[in-house]
Design a protein around this motif. Structure first.
Motif, PDB file in Angstrom:
ATOM      1  N   ASP A 184       0.822  -1.209   0.000  1.00 38.18           N
ATOM      2  CA  ASP A 184       0.000   0.000   0.000  1.00 38.18           C
ATOM      3  C   ASP A 184       0.860   1.264   0.000  1.00 38.18           C
ATOM      4  OD1 ASP A 184      -2.291  -1.560   0.131  1.00 38.18           O
ATOM      5  OD2 ASP A 184      -2.376  -1.507   2.322  1.00 38.18           O
ATOM      6  N   PHE A 185       2.141   1.103   0.317  1.00 34.83           N
ATOM      7  CA  PHE A 185       3.061   2.234   0.379  1.00 34.83           C
ATOM      8  C   PHE A 185       3.954   2.232  -0.854  1.00 34.83           C
ATOM      9  CE2 PHE A 185       1.889   1.085   4.654  1.00 34.83           C
ATOM     10  CZ  PHE A 185       1.727   2.304   5.319  1.00 34.83           C
ATOM     11  N   GLU A 186       4.024   3.367  -1.504  1.00 34.54           N
ATOM     12  CA  GLU A 186       4.810   3.464  -2.745  1.00 34.54           C
ATOM     13  C   GLU A 186       6.254   3.020  -2.547  1.00 34.54           C
ATOM     14  OE1 GLU A 186       6.083   6.877  -6.040  1.00 34.54           O
ATOM     15  OE2 GLU A 186       4.540   7.295  -4.549  1.00 34.54           O
ATOM     16  N   GLU A 187       6.826   3.394  -1.422  1.00 37.85           N
ATOM     17  CA  GLU A 187       8.229   3.093  -1.158  1.00 37.85           C
ATOM     18  C   GLU A 187       8.508   1.599  -1.048  1.00 37.85           C
ATOM     19  OE1 GLU A 187      12.160   4.346  -0.643  1.00 37.85           O
ATOM     20  OE2 GLU A 187      10.387   5.527  -1.138  1.00 37.85           O
ATOM     21  N   PHE A 188       7.483   0.814  -0.665  1.00 42.56           N
ATOM     22  CA  PHE A 188       7.689  -0.619  -0.422  1.00 42.56           C
ATOM     23  C   PHE A 188       7.031  -1.522  -1.461  1.00 42.56           C
ATOM     24  CE2 PHE A 188       7.756   1.292   3.931  1.00 42.56           C
ATOM     25  CZ  PHE A 188       9.091   1.062   4.197  1.00 42.56           C
ATOM     26  N   LYS A 189       6.562  -0.950  -2.551  1.00 43.64           N
ATOM     27  CA  LYS A 189       5.820  -1.742  -3.538  1.00 43.64           C
ATOM     28  C   LYS A 189       6.623  -2.921  -4.082  1.00 43.64           C
ATOM     29  CE  LYS A 189       2.395   1.574  -5.252  1.00 43.64           C
ATOM     30  NZ  LYS A 189       1.255   0.762  -4.769  1.00 43.64           N
TER      31      LYS A 189
END
Length: 213
Positions: free
Chosen positions: A181-186
């Motif tokens: 759900d977080f761009e940084e962890f996609k």
């Protein structure tokens, strides 16, 4: 005297209490006119996680007051001297007896954490206590063994996770977030964040407003 006891409860998670009350072991009655859970809002995440104050519910170690509804307590007692019996350290029926005096000079070590005093609480009735693992399995059994982080209200829980326990009736809601759900962890390996909201007056106020919309 009534104002003095209010101060004790409102700053229940501060070192100041343990130092000023170390010679007093009598129960303090809780004043229901004040939001007793509000003091935690003043702490930073780092201060919360580095707290040297443990918490007991009827002798059972729950690690922190964050899982306890201070507004519903029958008694609140700060203890910084032994002897003290602490239950639930490893298993539900497991217990240790702490005999040393002055926990500030001789901290009680539990799972590598040194505690300088304990908030001993009682509801005057039996309460069902849930660990973080119990909450995960109850609310999100589909997760299996996927790695996860935990939040309680505004705090990330950084260590000693197996010792947190929550009064089941104090849990307002539980949210599940995926790392994707977080761009940084996609593109990182999947993990989850479980966020627990307790029934503090502030949380209930926002919860009720959202329900009315």
């Amino acid at each position: 005297m009534k104002l003095y006891y209010k101060k004790i409860i409102l700053f229940g998670a501060s070192i100041w209490i343990c130092m000023t009350l170390q010679a007093q072991n009598h129960p303090v009655c809780v004043d229901s006119s004040t939001d007793q859970n509000g003091f935690l809002n003043e702490l930073s995440t780092e201060d919360f996680n580095k707290s040297t104050i443990g918490a007991l519910v009827d002798g059972v170690f729950v690690k922190s007051l964050i899982g306890v509804n201070m507004d519903s307590l029958r008694t609140f007692n700060v203890v910084s001297d032994g002897p003290l019996t602490i239950k639930g350290i490893k298993t539900e029926n497991d217990s240790i007896v702490v005999t040393q005096k002055d926990f500030h000079k001789n901290p009680v070590r539990i799972n590598g954490v040194d505690y300088t005093c304990f908030a001993c609480t009682s509801f005057g009735k039996k309460v069902e206590l849930l660990s973080l693992d119990d909450i995960r399995k109850t609310y999100f059994p589909q997760m299996g063994n996927t790695p996860c982080m935990y939040m309680v209200n505004k705090f990330f829980l950084m260590n000693d996770l197996s010792f947190y326990k929550f009064d089941k009736d104090f849990i307002l809601k539980v949210e599940l977030l995926k790392s994707t759900d977080f761009e940084e962890f996609k593109h990182a390996p999947l993990f989850h964040i479980i966020r627990i909201f307790t029934k503090t007056r502030e949380n209930l106020k926002h919860h009720n407003v959202m329900r009315l919309r």
